[in-house]
Design an enzyme around this catalytic site. Structure first.
Site, PDB file in Angstrom:
ATOM      1  N   CYS A 181     -14.248 -18.119  31.652  1.00  0.00           N
ATOM      2  CA  CYS A 181     -13.913 -19.535  31.604  1.00  0.00           C
ATOM      3  C   CYS A 181     -12.397 -19.682  31.674  1.00  0.00           C
ATOM      4  O   CYS A 181     -11.705 -19.552  30.666  1.00  0.00           O
ATOM      5  CB  CYS A 181     -14.461 -20.162  30.317  1.00  0.00           C
TER       6      CYS A 181
ATOM      7  N   CYS B 171     -10.775 -22.293  29.591  1.00  0.00           N
ATOM      8  CA  CYS B 171     -10.726 -22.013  28.150  1.00  0.00           C
ATOM      9  C   CYS B 171      -9.613 -21.023  27.835  1.00  0.00           C
ATOM     10  O   CYS B 171      -8.737 -21.280  27.026  1.00  0.00           O
ATOM     11  CB  CYS B 171     -12.031 -21.391  27.663  1.00  0.00           C
ATOM     12  N   ASP B 172      -9.688 -19.860  28.453  1.00  0.00           N
ATOM     13  CA  ASP B 172      -8.828 -18.752  28.059  1.00  0.00           C
ATOM     14  C   ASP B 172      -7.600 -18.595  28.948  1.00  0.00           C
ATOM     15  O   ASP B 172      -6.683 -17.847  28.623  1.00  0.00           O
ATOM     16  CB  ASP B 172      -9.643 -17.449  28.055  1.00  0.00           C
TER      17      ASP B 172
END
Lengths: 78, 303
Positions: B131, B134-135
């Site tokens: 993701c 996200c990261d």
């Protein structure tokens, strides 16, 4: 006694939002650390957890990688 | 014994739960989490009623609506297997629990596809990520690789170009994503595209330090020094629980008709795990509603 809660997060991560929402909803005070903006904090988080991913939630001296509602409820006695 | 068990807590499963509760069915919702793939979605601009809503916020609203009803919900449990005997279904969870019901709706969704190369599993969360939104921000000023050639890979590239020192786009195929996205990224000075290259291995001790790739045409092996690997090669259905129980197509999607019926009476399926075209939140929610109403009809006939 109030718990010491830290959330290592980024502004874009959906699970970070869920974590903060959960803490806000339960009126838990926490320190938010934006690890995208603060590289020293990022490195500290990576060293502490041995992984590169957010959110990382620290309650007192216990750490959870990722939003885990059960774990949070248990640690925060909710 | 329940009348209905709903497996999955994404838009399909949660909508099914609301419909089942309104029909006063004795129902149980079992899910690993609430929200499923929507949790990984940043902004949503095509779910009716909202011009813009964040994935997390939409899920919170779904959850509030489901929790209005006196419905049994088991969270944090996944369902590795399902069986049927004498018209009764038995759903077993990874926590060793077993629940019985007369009807079941499988709404277990999809998950990111893995590369299945050495090092991937071991270095997950240690540089291997699924993701980028996200990261991604954790990899500022590092070199990263994005694996894949579709829209999600191109979007990850677009995100990472702003964050990382250098981005390698590694794709097994020529780019299959939309040209509007290709145009957005292709001129970037910190992008190297390696198309028709296969990922052989992800290397690193505690953290990712590189990937080994091989050109499909020149057969040459190359090593890229990267700290992050974003795997964006599509999704696969969470349908292993249905293996040997219900018919699936070649993509492992559960085959359903327009009444959300599978080839097993009493076993329904809804949302991204099924053969229904178009994997959209609004479609999955609608399918969940249909499945619950059809399951209700089925249960009425049994009474």
């Amino acid at each position: 006694m109030a718990h010491q809660v830290k959330v290592y997060s980024t502004t874009t991560c959906p699970w970070c939002k869920r974590t903060k929402q959960f803490l806000d909803d339960n009126k838990i005070y926490y320190q938010n650390i934006d690890v995208a903006a603060d590289k020293a904090a990022r490195d500290e988080m990576i060293a502490k957890t041995g992984q590169i991913g957010v959110p990382v939630i620290e309650v007192d001296s216990d750490i959870s990688v990722g939003f885990d509602e059960k774990w949070l409820r248990e640690k925060l006695s909710l | 014994m329940y009348e209905l068990i709903i497996i999955g807590g994404g838009p399909a499963g949660m909508t099914a739960a609301v419909y089942a509760a309104r029909k006063k069915l004795k129902a149980l919702l079992i899910s690993k989490d609430i929200g499923g793939q929507v949790n990984w979605t940043m902004g949503i601009e095509n779910y009716m009623g909202y011009q813009f809503i964040e994935g997390a916020e939409l899920i919170r609203k779904f959850e509030e609506q489901v929790k209005q009803f006196p419905l049994d919900i088991k969270l944090g449990e996944s369902v590795p297997s399902l069986s049927q005997k004498d018209g009764i279904f038995e759903v077993r969870t990874d926590k060793g629990e077993a629940y019985q019901s007369k009807a079941v709706i499988i709404a277990s969704g999809k998950r990111p596809r893995q590369l299945n190369v050495p090092g991937e599993e071991r270095l997950k969360g240690r540089g291997v990520a699924y993701c980028a939104s996200c990261d991604g921000p954790l990899f500022s000023d590092m070199k990263v690789a994005v694996i894949g050639g579709g829209n999600s890979a191109l979007e990850a590239v677009d995100d990472m170009l702003k964050i990382a020192e250098h981005v390698y786009l590694v794709s097994l195929t020529p780019i299959t994503g939309d040209s509007i996205l290709i145009d957005k990224v292709k001129a970037a000075s910190n992008l190297t595209m390696l198309l028709e290259h296969e990922v052989m291995e992800i290397t690193g001790d505690k953290f990712v330090d590189g990937i080994k790739i091989k050109g499909l045409n020149d057969k040459a092996e190359r090593t890229l020094q990267v700290s992050g690997v974003f795997v964006e090669i599509g999704l696969i259905p969470n349908s292993t629980l249905a293996e040997g129980v219900v018919a699936r197509n070649q993509y492992s999607e559960i085959v359903v008709n327009c009444d959300n019926e599978t080839n097993v009476p009493g076993l329904f399926a809804a949302g991204d795990v099924t053969t229904v075209p178009e994997k959209q939140i609004v479609v999955a929610a609608g399918e969940g509603a249909k499945a619950a109403l059809r399951a209700n009809h089925y249960l009425q006939r049994l009474r």
